[in-house]
Structures are given as structure tokens and as C-alpha cells.
Design a protein around this motif. Structure first.
Motif, PDB file in Angstrom:
ATOM      1  N   ASN A  63       0.832  -1.205   0.000  1.00  0.00           N
ATOM      2  CA  ASN A  63       0.000   0.000   0.000  1.00  0.00           C
ATOM      3  C   ASN A  63       0.870   1.260   0.000  1.00  0.00           C
ATOM      4  N   LYS A  64       1.961   1.232   0.754  1.00  0.00           N
ATOM      5  CA  LYS A  64       2.873   2.375   0.752  1.00  0.00           C
ATOM      6  C   LYS A  64       3.449   2.607  -0.638  1.00  0.00           C
ATOM      7  N   HIS A  65       3.762   1.529  -1.331  1.00  0.00           N
ATOM      8  CA  HIS A  65       4.312   1.661  -2.676  1.00  0.00           C
ATOM      9  C   HIS A  65       3.289   2.264  -3.629  1.00  0.00           C
ATOM     10  N   LYS A  66       2.022   1.864  -3.490  1.00  0.00           N
ATOM     11  CA  LYS A  66       0.969   2.389  -4.349  1.00  0.00           C
ATOM     12  C   LYS A  66       0.788   3.889  -4.149  1.00  0.00           C
ATOM     13  N   PHE A  67       0.691   4.324  -2.891  1.00  0.00           N
ATOM     14  CA  PHE A  67       0.454   5.735  -2.626  1.00  0.00           C
ATOM     15  C   PHE A  67       1.701   6.584  -2.895  1.00  0.00           C
ATOM     16  N   ALA A  68       2.862   5.996  -2.749  1.00  0.00           N
ATOM     17  CA  ALA A  68       4.080   6.710  -3.132  1.00  0.00           C
ATOM     18  C   ALA A  68       4.116   6.920  -4.647  1.00  0.00           C
ATOM     19  N   LEU A  69       3.639   5.941  -5.377  1.00  0.00           N
ATOM     20  CA  LEU A  69       3.552   6.063  -6.830  1.00  0.00           C
ATOM     21  C   LEU A  69       2.566   7.162  -7.227  1.00  0.00           C
ATOM     22  N   LEU A  70       1.428   7.205  -6.542  1.00  0.00           N
ATOM     23  CA  LEU A  70       0.431   8.240  -6.817  1.00  0.00           C
ATOM     24  C   LEU A  70       0.967   9.633  -6.480  1.00  0.00           C
ATOM     25  N   ALA A  71       1.655   9.759  -5.336  1.00  0.00           N
ATOM     26  CA  ALA A  71       2.217  11.054  -4.950  1.00  0.00           C
ATOM     27  C   ALA A  71       3.265  11.521  -5.953  1.00  0.00           C
ATOM     28  N   GLN A  72       4.055  10.612  -6.477  1.00  0.00           N
ATOM     29  CA  GLN A  72       5.060  10.976  -7.473  1.00  0.00           C
ATOM     30  C   GLN A  72       4.407  11.521  -8.736  1.00  0.00           C
ATOM     31  N   ILE A  73       3.312  10.891  -9.160  1.00  0.00           N
ATOM     32  CA  ILE A  73       2.621  11.337 -10.371  1.00  0.00           C
ATOM     33  C   ILE A  73       1.975  12.708 -10.159  1.00  0.00           C
ATOM     34  N   VAL A  74       1.307  12.908  -8.999  1.00  0.00           N
ATOM     35  CA  VAL A  74       0.639  14.191  -8.723  1.00  0.00           C
ATOM     36  C   VAL A  74       1.665  15.326  -8.627  1.00  0.00           C
ATOM     37  N   ASN A  75       2.789  15.093  -7.973  1.00  0.00           N
ATOM     38  CA  ASN A  75       3.832  16.118  -7.862  1.00  0.00           C
ATOM     39  C   ASN A  75       4.425  16.455  -9.232  1.00  0.00           C
ATOM     40  N   HIS A  76       4.569  15.443 -10.063  1.00  0.00           N
ATOM     41  CA  HIS A  76       5.089  15.706 -11.415  1.00  0.00           C
ATOM     42  C   HIS A  76       4.113  16.552 -12.212  1.00  0.00           C
ATOM     43  N   MET A  77       2.822  16.253 -12.112  1.00  0.00           N
ATOM     44  CA  MET A  77       1.818  17.030 -12.840  1.00  0.00           C
ATOM     45  C   MET A  77       1.711  18.458 -12.291  1.00  0.00           C
ATOM     46  N   LYS A  78       1.909  18.617 -10.985  1.00  0.00           N
ATOM     47  CA  LYS A  78       1.899  19.952 -10.374  1.00  0.00           C
ATOM     48  C   LYS A  78       3.077  20.779 -10.883  1.00  0.00           C
ATOM     49  N   ASN A  79       4.270  20.206 -10.872  1.00  0.00           N
ATOM     50  CA  ASN A  79       5.450  20.927 -11.355  1.00  0.00           C
ATOM     51  C   ASN A  79       5.328  21.254 -12.847  1.00  0.00           C
ATOM     52  N   SER A  80       4.750  20.329 -13.589  1.00  0.00           N
ATOM     53  CA  SER A  80       4.558  20.572 -15.016  1.00  0.00           C
ATOM     54  C   SER A  80       3.561  21.699 -15.249  1.00  0.00           C
ATOM     55  N   TYR A  81       2.518  21.766 -14.410  1.00  0.00           N
ATOM     56  CA  TYR A  81       1.526  22.834 -14.532  1.00  0.00           C
ATOM     57  C   TYR A  81       2.143  24.191 -14.182  1.00  0.00           C
ATOM     58  N   GLN A  82       2.972  24.219 -13.162  1.00  0.00           N
ATOM     59  CA  GLN A  82       3.606  25.474 -12.749  1.00  0.00           C
ATOM     60  C   GLN A  82       4.603  25.983 -13.786  1.00  0.00           C
ATOM     61  N   ASN A  83       5.120  25.077 -14.584  1.00  0.00           N
ATOM     62  CA  ASN A  83       6.048  25.477 -15.649  1.00  0.00           C
ATOM     63  C   ASN A  83       5.327  25.880 -16.934  1.00  0.00           C
ATOM     64  N   GLY A  84       3.989  25.846 -16.921  1.00  0.00           N
ATOM     65  CA  GLY A  84       3.222  26.291 -18.082  1.00  0.00           C
ATOM     66  C   GLY A  84       2.619  25.186 -18.905  1.00  0.00           C
ATOM     67  N   ASN A  85       2.850  23.933 -18.575  1.00  0.00           N
ATOM     68  CA  ASN A  85       2.275  22.805 -19.323  1.00  0.00           C
ATOM     69  C   ASN A  85       0.923  22.431 -18.710  1.00  0.00           C
ATOM     70  N   THR A  86      -0.125  23.119 -19.151  1.00  0.00           N
ATOM     71  CA  THR A  86      -1.458  22.946 -18.559  1.00  0.00           C
ATOM     72  C   THR A  86      -2.339  21.983 -19.341  1.00  0.00           C
ATOM     73  N   HIS A  87      -1.840  21.356 -20.397  1.00  0.00           N
ATOM     74  CA  HIS A  87      -2.655  20.471 -21.221  1.00  0.00           C
ATOM     75  C   HIS A  87      -2.831  19.113 -20.533  1.00  0.00           C
ATOM     76  N   ALA A  88      -3.909  18.416 -20.896  1.00  0.00           N
ATOM     77  CA  ALA A  88      -4.218  17.107 -20.312  1.00  0.00           C
ATOM     78  C   ALA A  88      -3.415  16.011 -21.006  1.00  0.00           C
ATOM     79  N   LEU A  89      -3.149  14.945 -20.262  1.00  0.00           N
ATOM     80  CA  LEU A  89      -2.350  13.819 -20.758  1.00  0.00           C
ATOM     81  C   LEU A  89      -3.048  12.511 -20.444  1.00  0.00           C
ATOM     82  N   THR A  90      -2.774  11.508 -21.253  1.00  0.00           N
ATOM     83  CA  THR A  90      -3.245  10.164 -20.953  1.00  0.00           C
ATOM     84  C   THR A  90      -2.350   9.527 -19.900  1.00  0.00           C
ATOM     85  N   LEU A  91      -2.800   8.398 -19.369  1.00  0.00           N
ATOM     86  CA  LEU A  91      -2.001   7.729 -18.348  1.00  0.00           C
ATOM     87  C   LEU A  91      -0.671   7.256 -18.910  1.00  0.00           C
TER      88      LEU A  91
END
Length: 285
Positions: A63-91
Motif C-alpha cells: 500500500n505504501k508503494h501504491k500511494f508513493a507512486l500516486l504522490a510521485q505522479i501528482v507532484n510531477h503534474m503539479k510541477n509541469s503545470y507550474q512550468n506552463g504545461n497545462t494540457h491534459a495527458l493520458t495515463l
């Protein structure tokens, strides 16, 4: 003893020894066999996972591995949004940007696609068409395109009496927020809270009033720490100044109606024996 009897005894022994003997083997009962041999397991029981395997699937590290994976993805999308990449992506595109497309398992991929990303408050689901693949985009608290949108948002907050906005929320929703804040300059104000978190306010220039320095000195020189409200009231009255008081709304007086003197009626008993009973109260006197 009679010698003839002894001879007969010896002859009997010799005949008994010469006869062949057949040994009967003891037959084992079914209960003893079932007790020794283990019961045969059916095919259905062999397909069930053992206790060790069930512990493996319910292990907290998974379970820790699953939620760590989710947190990594959300943080990456947040940093990408802050850099100006606001478009949607597939999984698949998200996993490729996070360098997880080759290491992630099918179970985790399905969990992200059908459960984790759909229910995350920081992720927005974008369906571009009925037959198109589902895409995901970062979802900040405030959608701020540029510094003008930030200034307008702060002005609305100030006019509605909502105060300021947390800097973390601004940085999350405004691409390149630090650069935009530098351009705005003194149009906004930063206030630090006791927990060192910063709040951004709109700097309304219309509320600025120029006050003479002499008046400021007089204002700071007067101390009213030891003066209570009653003394301040007396001072104002002696100088002919009336203070504003809170006057509560008077409650309407409800007049109670006076009740008239009504004679109480007592119920009399034994009225049907009026001519039979006699009064002996005078006789006792």
C-alpha cells in the motif's frame, strides 16, 4: 504319578509340535488408516492461496508503494503545470514523463486508471470525446492564467472582505508565479503568519490616507491603558462630546389583562338527601 499318564502326555506334546501352525495377521481398521494418512485435498482447496500468500497481498509495504507512486505522479503534474504545461495527458503519457512506463505493473496501472486518479482532488478528468481515451490534468485551487488574473482575484477577495490568499495556493495555480509577483511589485502585499506561511493581499491605494507627523506623535503619546470606559465617558461629557452608545431595540411591552373577581363554585354533595339529613351543630354548643 502313573507312568502310563506320563507317556500319554509326552505323546500329546510330540503330536502337537509336529502339526503345522498358520499365523493370522491382524487387519487394520479404517479409523487407524485415516488417522495415519493425511486426507486428500480437492482441486478447489489447492487453488486457494495460503496464509503466507494472503499476508503478502495485504502487506502494508505494498500500500505504501501504491500511494508513493500516486504522490510521485501528482507532484510531477503539479510541477509541469507550474512550468506552463497545462494540457491534459493520458495515463501512458504521464507514466512516460515520470519514467515509470517500463517498471509499473499491470495491477498498479489499472489502479491508477480506474480508481486513484479518478478520485484524487488534485486531478481533473478530461473527456475530449465519446470514443477518445480519458485524459488527466492538474487541478489547482485557483485557476490563474497570468498576473492580471491574480490581481483581479485578490481585488475581489478584498472587496468581499475575504482577506488574502495563501501563497501556496497562488504558486500552485499560477504558472511561473514568482516571476509574475515580481512584475506586480507593490500592487500586492505579503504578510507572514506565526507558522511562517505567507498570505498575499491586494494593496488598495484608495484606502491610503496621508496623516501629519505631529498628529501621529500626539496619537502615540496618549496612553489609555489605565483608563476604563467609564472614565472615558466622563471625560467626553465634561468637554461636551457625546459618545455613541449601543441602544438595544426595546422589546414591546405586553399588557396583561386583569382578571375579574369570579366567584368560585363549589360542588355540593348529597343534594338528594336534603330533607332527610339534620344539622346537629347547634346542639353541640
Amino acid at each position: 504319578m502313573d507312568p502310563s499318564l506320563l507317556r500319554q502326555r509326552e505323546a500329546f506334546k510330540s503330536r502337537a509340535l509336529s502339526l503345522p501352525v498358520i499365523e493370522k495377521k491382524s487387519i487394520k481398521t479404517s479409523s487407524s488408516v485415516s488417522a495415519k494418512k493425511p486426507p486428500k485435498t480437492s482441486q478447489a482447496s489447492t487453488l486457494k492461496p495460503s496464509s503466507s500468500s494472503s499476508k503478502l497481498f495485504s502487506h502494508p509495504n505494498l500500500n505504501k508503494h501504491k500511494f508513493a507512486l500516486l504522490a510521485q505522479i501528482v507532484n510531477h503534474m503539479k510541477n509541469s503545470y507550474q512550468n506552463g504545461n497545462t494540457h491534459a495527458l493520458t495515463l501512458d503519457e504521464i507514466l512516460e514523463e515520470c519514467h515509470l512506463d517500463e517498471t509499473i505493473s499491470t495491477v498498479h496501472r489499472n489502479w491508477l486508471q480506474n480508481e486513484a486518479l479518478l478520485n484524487n482532488p488534485k486531478i481533473e478528468v478530461v473527456n475530449e470525446g465519446p470514443m477518445a481515451e480519458v485524459k488527466f490534468a492538474f487541478k489547482p485551487k485557483y485557476f490563474l492564467k497570468d498576473r492580471k488574473a491574480l490581481l483581479k482575484k485578490l481585488d475581489r477577495h478584498d472587496q468581499r472582505g475575504l482577506g488574502g490568499i495563501m501563497w501556496d495556493d497562488i504558486e500552485e495555480g499560477l504558472p511561473k508565479a514568482k516571476k509574475a509577483v515580481k512584475v506586480l511589485g507593490d500592487k500586492i502585499l505579503f504578510v507572514s503568519r506565526p507558522d511562517k506561511k505567507q498570505i498575499v493581499f491586494y494593496n488598495d491605494r484608495s484606502c491610503e490616507i496621508v496623516i501629519d507627523e505631529e498628529f501621529q506623535k500626539l496619537w502615540r503619546s496618549v496612553t489609555v491603558d489605565s483608563v476604563d470606559d467609564n472614565k472615558i465617558e466622563e471625560y467626553l461629557n465634561t468637554h461636551g462630546i457625546t459618545s455613541m452608545q449601543d441602544k438595544a431595540v426595546a422589546k414591546p411591552v405586553v399588557l396583561k389583562r386583569k382578571k375579574g373577581n369570579r366567584k368560585r363554585k363549589f360542588k355540593s354533595h348529597n343534594d338528594h338527601l336534603g330533607g332527610v339529613l339534620q344539622d346537629y351543630s347547634a346542639a353541640k354548643k
